[in-house]
Design a protein around this motif. Structure first.
Motif, PDB file in Angstrom:
ATOM      1  N   THR A  98      26.388  91.908  55.555  1.00 16.88           N
ATOM      2  CA  THR A  98      27.850  91.988  55.626  1.00 16.88           C
ATOM      3  C   THR A  98      28.483  90.661  55.248  1.00 16.88           C
ATOM      4  O   THR A  98      29.489  90.628  54.535  1.00 16.88           O
ATOM      5  N   LEU A  99      27.904  89.563  55.695  1.00 17.31           N
ATOM      6  CA  LEU A  99      28.447  88.246  55.383  1.00 17.31           C
ATOM      7  C   LEU A  99      28.365  87.962  53.888  1.00 17.31           C
ATOM      8  O   LEU A  99      29.331  87.489  53.274  1.00 17.31           O
ATOM      9  N   THR A 100      27.229  88.244  53.278  1.00 15.61           N
ATOM     10  CA  THR A 100      27.066  87.949  51.850  1.00 15.61           C
ATOM     11  C   THR A 100      27.903  88.875  50.976  1.00 15.61           C
ATOM     12  O   THR A 100      28.200  88.538  49.822  1.00 15.61           O
ATOM     13  N   GLN A 101      28.313  90.022  51.508  1.00 14.56           N
ATOM     14  CA  GLN A 101      29.155  90.941  50.749  1.00 14.56           C
ATOM     15  C   GLN A 101      30.631  90.570  50.792  1.00 14.56           C
ATOM     16  O   GLN A 101      31.444  91.226  50.135  1.00 14.56           O
ATOM     17  N   THR A 102      30.983  89.522  51.529  1.00 13.30           N
ATOM     18  CA  THR A 102      32.387  89.110  51.590  1.00 13.30           C
ATOM     19  C   THR A 102      32.863  88.471  50.296  1.00 13.30           C
ATOM     20  O   THR A 102      34.064  88.326  50.070  1.00 13.30           O
ATOM     21  N   GLY A 103      31.935  88.048  49.448  1.00  9.35           N
ATOM     22  CA  GLY A 103      32.309  87.457  48.170  1.00  9.35           C
ATOM     23  C   GLY A 103      31.105  87.287  47.280  1.00  9.35           C
ATOM     24  O   GLY A 103      30.000  87.008  47.759  1.00  9.35           O
ATOM     25  N   GLN A 104      31.298  87.462  45.980  1.00  5.75           N
ATOM     26  CA  GLN A 104      30.188  87.389  45.040  1.00  5.75           C
ATOM     27  C   GLN A 104      30.124  86.051  44.294  1.00  5.75           C
ATOM     28  O   GLN A 104      29.149  85.776  43.596  1.00  5.75           O
ATOM     29  N   ASP A 105      31.156  85.229  44.403  1.00  6.51           N
ATOM     30  CA  ASP A 105      31.164  83.955  43.697  1.00  6.51           C
ATOM     31  C   ASP A 105      30.132  83.006  44.296  1.00  6.51           C
ATOM     32  O   ASP A 105      29.859  83.044  45.506  1.00  6.51           O
ATOM     33  N   PRO A 106      29.540  82.119  43.502  1.00 13.77           N
ATOM     34  CA  PRO A 106      28.604  81.117  44.048  1.00 13.77           C
ATOM     35  C   PRO A 106      29.282  80.306  45.149  1.00 13.77           C
ATOM     36  O   PRO A 106      30.477  80.011  45.069  1.00 13.77           O
ATOM     37  N   VAL A 107      28.521  79.932  46.158  1.00  9.51           N
ATOM     38  CA  VAL A 107      29.114  79.160  47.255  1.00  9.51           C
ATOM     39  C   VAL A 107      29.233  77.680  46.910  1.00  9.51           C
ATOM     40  O   VAL A 107      30.044  76.965  47.491  1.00  9.51           O
ATOM     41  N   ILE A 108      28.411  77.209  45.979  1.00  7.81           N
ATOM     42  CA  ILE A 108      28.532  75.847  45.469  1.00  7.81           C
ATOM     43  C   ILE A 108      28.960  75.927  44.011  1.00  7.81           C
ATOM     44  O   ILE A 108      28.402  76.695  43.230  1.00  7.81           O
ATOM     45  N   THR A 109      29.949  75.156  43.647  1.00 10.46           N
ATOM     46  CA  THR A 109      30.466  75.197  42.292  1.00 10.46           C
ATOM     47  C   THR A 109      30.672  73.778  41.770  1.00 10.46           C
ATOM     48  O   THR A 109      30.642  72.811  42.541  1.00 10.46           O
ATOM     49  N   GLN A 110      30.881  73.653  40.466  1.00 12.22           N
ATOM     50  CA  GLN A 110      31.163  72.356  39.879  1.00 12.22           C
ATOM     51  C   GLN A 110      32.662  72.074  39.903  1.00 12.22           C
ATOM     52  O   GLN A 110      33.483  72.980  39.775  1.00 12.22           O
ATOM     53  N   TYR A 111      32.984  70.798  40.055  1.00 12.22           N
ATOM     54  CA  TYR A 111      34.380  70.374  40.080  1.00 12.22           C
ATOM     55  C   TYR A 111      34.498  69.069  39.304  1.00 12.22           C
ATOM     56  O   TYR A 111      33.670  68.164  39.470  1.00 12.22           O
ATOM     57  N   THR A 112      35.520  68.981  38.479  1.00 15.01           N
ATOM     58  CA  THR A 112      35.782  67.751  37.734  1.00 15.01           C
ATOM     59  C   THR A 112      36.814  66.925  38.492  1.00 15.01           C
ATOM     60  O   THR A 112      37.927  67.402  38.761  1.00 15.01           O
ATOM     61  N   ILE A 113      36.445  65.732  38.870  1.00 17.09           N
ATOM     62  CA  ILE A 113      37.331  64.869  39.659  1.00 17.09           C
ATOM     63  C   ILE A 113      38.615  64.603  38.883  1.00 17.09           C
ATOM     64  O   ILE A 113      38.591  64.190  37.723  1.00 17.09           O
ATOM     65  N   ALA A 114      39.749  64.858  39.524  1.00 19.50           N
ATOM     66  CA  ALA A 114      41.055  64.691  38.897  1.00 19.50           C
ATOM     67  C   ALA A 114      41.597  63.288  39.146  1.00 19.50           C
ATOM     68  O   ALA A 114      41.169  62.589  40.080  1.00 19.50           O
ATOM     69  N   ALA A 115      42.560  62.898  38.329  1.00 16.67           N
ATOM     70  CA  ALA A 115      43.166  61.578  38.485  1.00 16.67           C
ATOM     71  C   ALA A 115      43.791  61.421  39.869  1.00 16.67           C
ATOM     72  O   ALA A 115      43.720  60.349  40.478  1.00 16.67           O
ATOM     73  N   GLY A 116      44.383  62.506  40.369  1.00 16.59           N
ATOM     74  CA  GLY A 116      45.006  62.432  41.687  1.00 16.59           C
ATOM     75  C   GLY A 116      44.034  62.202  42.820  1.00 16.59           C
ATOM     76  O   GLY A 116      44.390  61.658  43.861  1.00 16.59           O
ATOM     77  N   ASP A 117      42.775  62.607  42.620  1.00 18.53           N
ATOM     78  CA  ASP A 117      41.756  62.426  43.661  1.00 18.53           C
ATOM     79  C   ASP A 117      41.411  60.958  43.874  1.00 18.53           C
ATOM     80  O   ASP A 117      40.993  60.559  44.970  1.00 18.53           O
ATOM     81  N   VAL A 118      41.549  60.155  42.821  1.00 19.02           N
ATOM     82  CA  VAL A 118      41.111  58.754  42.886  1.00 19.02           C
ATOM     83  C   VAL A 118      42.279  57.769  42.810  1.00 19.02           C
ATOM     84  O   VAL A 118      42.067  56.557  42.848  1.00 19.02           O
ATOM     85  N   LYS A 119      43.494  58.287  42.729  1.00 16.45           N
ATOM     86  CA  LYS A 119      44.664  57.433  42.532  1.00 16.45           C
ATOM     87  C   LYS A 119      44.966  56.561  43.738  1.00 16.45           C
ATOM     88  O   LYS A 119      45.339  55.400  43.615  1.00 16.45           O
ATOM     89  N   GLY A 120      44.801  57.112  44.933  1.00 15.35           N
ATOM     90  CA  GLY A 120      45.185  56.372  46.131  1.00 15.35           C
ATOM     91  C   GLY A 120      46.696  56.307  46.290  1.00 15.35           C
ATOM     92  O   GLY A 120      47.403  57.170  45.770  1.00 15.35           O
ATOM     93  N   PRO A 121      47.215  55.301  46.995  1.00 15.17           N
ATOM     94  CA  PRO A 121      46.466  54.185  47.592  1.00 15.17           C
ATOM     95  C   PRO A 121      45.640  54.623  48.795  1.00 15.17           C
ATOM     96  O   PRO A 121      45.979  55.591  49.470  1.00 15.17           O
ATOM     97  N   PHE A 122      44.562  53.883  49.039  1.00 13.19           N
ATOM     98  CA  PHE A 122      43.675  54.177  50.147  1.00 13.19           C
ATOM     99  C   PHE A 122      43.740  53.051  51.173  1.00 13.19           C
ATOM    100  O   PHE A 122      43.950  51.890  50.825  1.00 13.19           O
ATOM    101  N   LEU A 123      43.549  53.412  52.422  1.00 14.74           N
ATOM    102  CA  LEU A 123      43.488  52.410  53.481  1.00 14.74           C
ATOM    103  C   LEU A 123      42.159  51.668  53.416  1.00 14.74           C
ATOM    104  O   LEU A 123      41.113  52.268  53.172  1.00 14.74           O
ATOM    105  N   LYS A 124      42.193  50.382  53.632  1.00 19.76           N
ATOM    106  CA  LYS A 124      40.948  49.626  53.707  1.00 19.76           C
ATOM    107  C   LYS A 124      40.179  49.995  54.965  1.00 19.76           C
ATOM    108  O   LYS A 124      38.952  50.061  54.963  1.00 19.76           O
ATOM    109  N   LYS A 125      40.918  50.237  56.035  1.00 16.30           N
ATOM    110  CA  LYS A 125      40.286  50.605  57.294  1.00 16.30           C
ATOM    111  C   LYS A 125      41.313  51.344  58.149  1.00 16.30           C
ATOM    112  O   LYS A 125      42.476  50.951  58.205  1.00 16.30           O
ATOM    113  N   LEU A 126      40.875  52.418  58.790  1.00 19.53           N
ATOM    114  CA  LEU A 126      41.752  53.153  59.695  1.00 19.53           C
ATOM    115  C   LEU A 126      41.680  52.529  61.082  1.00 19.53           C
ATOM    116  O   LEU A 126      40.607  52.475  61.683  1.00 19.53           O
ATOM    117  N   PRO A 127      42.802  52.022  61.604  1.00 19.25           N
ATOM    118  CA  PRO A 127      42.778  51.414  62.936  1.00 19.25           C
ATOM    119  C   PRO A 127      42.315  52.403  63.997  1.00 19.25           C
ATOM    120  O   PRO A 127      42.601  53.599  63.921  1.00 19.25           O
TER     121      PRO A 127
END
Length: 334
Positions: A98-127
């Motif tokens: 029943t669980l595997t019949q909930t969807g036929q698409d692969p559970v792991i897929t490829q993704y191309t990292i977008a510019a927005g994913d790496v743009k930031g700004p990012f915190l150096k450290k979370l207090p």
């Protein structure tokens, strides 16, 4: 607070040793039913598949990390109950099918990292302390890896294991991720049930059918959640967190009110669903791996992605009922 979840052995899925270095998309996508139990603290390819299937069906296991721990066990039990299947400390062949019949698409897929994913700004450290957050312009991610992991509902450790040698900091790079972005959306939520003892949130449509189950952190001994039924009074994206010294949170010494700017690492995450009791709400969290494993300041914490889904489908006036233990008779099969 007692938590009702399956603590004993489960018959599970295995397709490779429980060693993260051996993970790959093929092993996870091709995982089949087998009878050996992986240790709860070891990441396993078959459990990754189970978690992604549950997530896509809106029986959220929380952070996808490949481990058969509490939140995954709770999601499996909820899925079995909703489908009127037997779940007595094992995954039966019927439950797996029943669980595997909930969807036929692969559970792991490829993704191309977008510019927005790496743009930031990012915190150096979370207090670590709230007082130290109040002077930050934004409570951003600390890295592109954290941002991408959360985007695909994954732990950073699992993301790294699937992509050895990747730094996740270059737009255009192709990586493997959990295939979870096509969750069902645009449903009508008639009511929400917050289960204090099971540490879970359940959403129902107006006819009483179950449409989503999410692991949660619900209150603490210091500041328990309210009882009875409240109503949704607001739904806010990218909320600013306002600390009131009257709350007297443990570890916060400030005698004056202060605010913390928005961001995914804000103490209430990316969404705030305000309730009709002052100071209480359902919200996201900067620590998805700690959902249902820690305490809250009285509110109901979800992962940022579960809070986002719930906020996108809930309206002002929706009743939110706080219960203990066994779901009500109004729970309907989905």
């Amino acid at each position: 607070m007692a938590r009702l979840f399956v603590a004993a052995a489960l018959v599970c899925l295995l397709s490779s040793p429980a060693v993260p270095a051996n993970f790959d998309a093929t092993a996870i996508n091709n995982a089949e039913f087998r009878g050996k139990l992986p240790a709860e603290d070891k990441a396993d390819a078959g459990i990754v598949k189970v978690q992604i299937l549950l997530d896509r069906a809106l029986f959220s296991p929380g952070e996808i990390d490949g481990k058969l721990a509490e939140n995954t066990q709770k999601a499996l039990r909820a899925f079995a109950d909703a489908k009127s299947l037997t779940f007595q400390k094992t995954i039966t062949p019927e439950l797996w099918t029943t669980l595997t019949q909930t969807g036929q698409d692969p559970v792991i897929t490829q993704y191309t990292i977008a510019a927005g994913d790496v743009k930031g700004p990012f915190l150096k450290k979370l207090p670590a302390k709230m007082e130290a957050m109040k002077d930050l312009k934004a409570l951003s991610y600390t890295s592109s890896q954290e941002a991408i992991a959360e985007k695909f509902h994954m732990s950073e450790a699992l993301l790294s294991a699937l992509n050895p040698g990747k730094k996740f900091d270059r737009a255009g790079d192709t990586i493997f991720v959990a295939n979870v972005l096509d969750r069902p959306g645009k449903v009508t939520i008639g009511r929400v049930e917050v289960d204090k003892s099971r540490q879970a949130v359940r959403a129902f449509d107006p006819q009483g059918a179950l449409v989503g189950v999410f692991p949660a952190t619900v209150g603490s001994e210091e500041k328990p959640t309210p009882g009875g039924t409240l109503k949704v009074v607001s739904v806010d994206a990218n909320p600013t967190y306002r600390y009131n010294p009257q709350y007297k949170f443990k570890g916060v010494r400030s005698k004056r009110p202060f605010t913390i700017n928005p961001g995914p690492n804000n103490p209430v995450g990316v969404y705030w669903i305000g309730l009709s009791a002052e100071g209480y709400g359902i919200h996201g969290t900067p620590n998805p791996g700690k959902i249902s494993k820690s305490e809250s300041h009285g509110c109901v914490r979800l992962t940022n992605w579960d809070a986002t889904w719930l906020a996108g489908n809930i309206k002002k006036g929706t009743p939110v009922e706080f219960v203990e233990g066994v779901p009500s008779d109004r729970n309907a099969q989905r």
